[in-house]
Design a protein around this motif. Sequence first.
Motif, short mmCIF file in Angstrom:
data_model
loop_
_atom_site.label_atom_id
_atom_site.label_comp_id
_atom_site.label_asym_id
_atom_site.label_seq_id
_atom_site.Cartn_x
_atom_site.Cartn_y
_atom_site.Cartn_z
N LEU A 277 3.87 14.95 33.73
CA LEU A 277 4.66 16.05 34.28
C LEU A 277 5.30 15.55 35.57
N VAL A 278 6.62 15.61 35.62
CA VAL A 278 7.34 15.14 36.80
C VAL A 278 8.07 16.32 37.42
N LEU B 10 12.99 24.59 41.42
CA LEU B 10 12.04 23.56 41.03
C LEU B 10 12.23 23.23 39.55
N SER B 11 12.02 21.96 39.23
CA SER B 11 12.06 21.52 37.85
C SER B 11 10.80 20.74 37.53
N CYS B 12 10.38 20.83 36.28
CA CYS B 12 9.22 20.08 35.81
C CYS B 12 9.53 19.58 34.41
N VAL C 187 10.75 22.91 32.47
CA VAL C 187 10.60 24.27 32.96
C VAL C 187 11.19 24.34 34.36
N TYR C 188 11.88 25.43 34.63
CA TYR C 188 12.53 25.63 35.93
C TYR C 188 11.94 26.85 36.62
N GLY D 142 0.89 18.84 37.22
CA GLY D 142 1.73 17.89 37.90
C GLY D 142 1.14 17.51 39.23
N GLN D 143 1.83 16.62 39.94
CA GLN D 143 1.30 16.12 41.20
C GLN D 143 1.57 17.07 42.36
N GLY D 144 2.44 18.03 42.16
CA GLY D 144 2.74 19.01 43.20
C GLY D 144 3.99 18.64 43.98
#
Length: 116
Positions: free
Chosen positions: A4-5, A20-22, A78-79, A107-109
């Motif tokens: 997950l980025v 934010l995007s993932c 995902v946004y 994700g890493q946050g």
Amino acid sequence: QVQLVESGGGLVQAGGSLRLSCAASGSIASINAMGWYRQAPGKQRELVATISTDGTTNSADSVKGRFTISRHNTKNIVYLQMNSLKPEDTAVYYCILSFRSGTAYWGQGTQVTVSS
């Protein structure tokens, strides 16, 4: 493995907006939902919003009317569109991906800071 980025965090003044995007990659068949949690200093991690594969969304009362979650299903992204940001929205925002089996990945946050 699942990766997950996250991207899109930053510093913004109160009343401003961020998106934010993932992006998810790897072994991601049978996804149930993706979403966002956040954790402010000294506080527990809390739900912000989630969206399932059928488009059903769930969000915290504190962000309703200000934050919108959406998803690009074919690209597994995902946004989180965040408008009318408040200083109390300051936190590290974490992306989550959950499978129908119940397994979840984080994700890493990404840091979001809202100045007053």
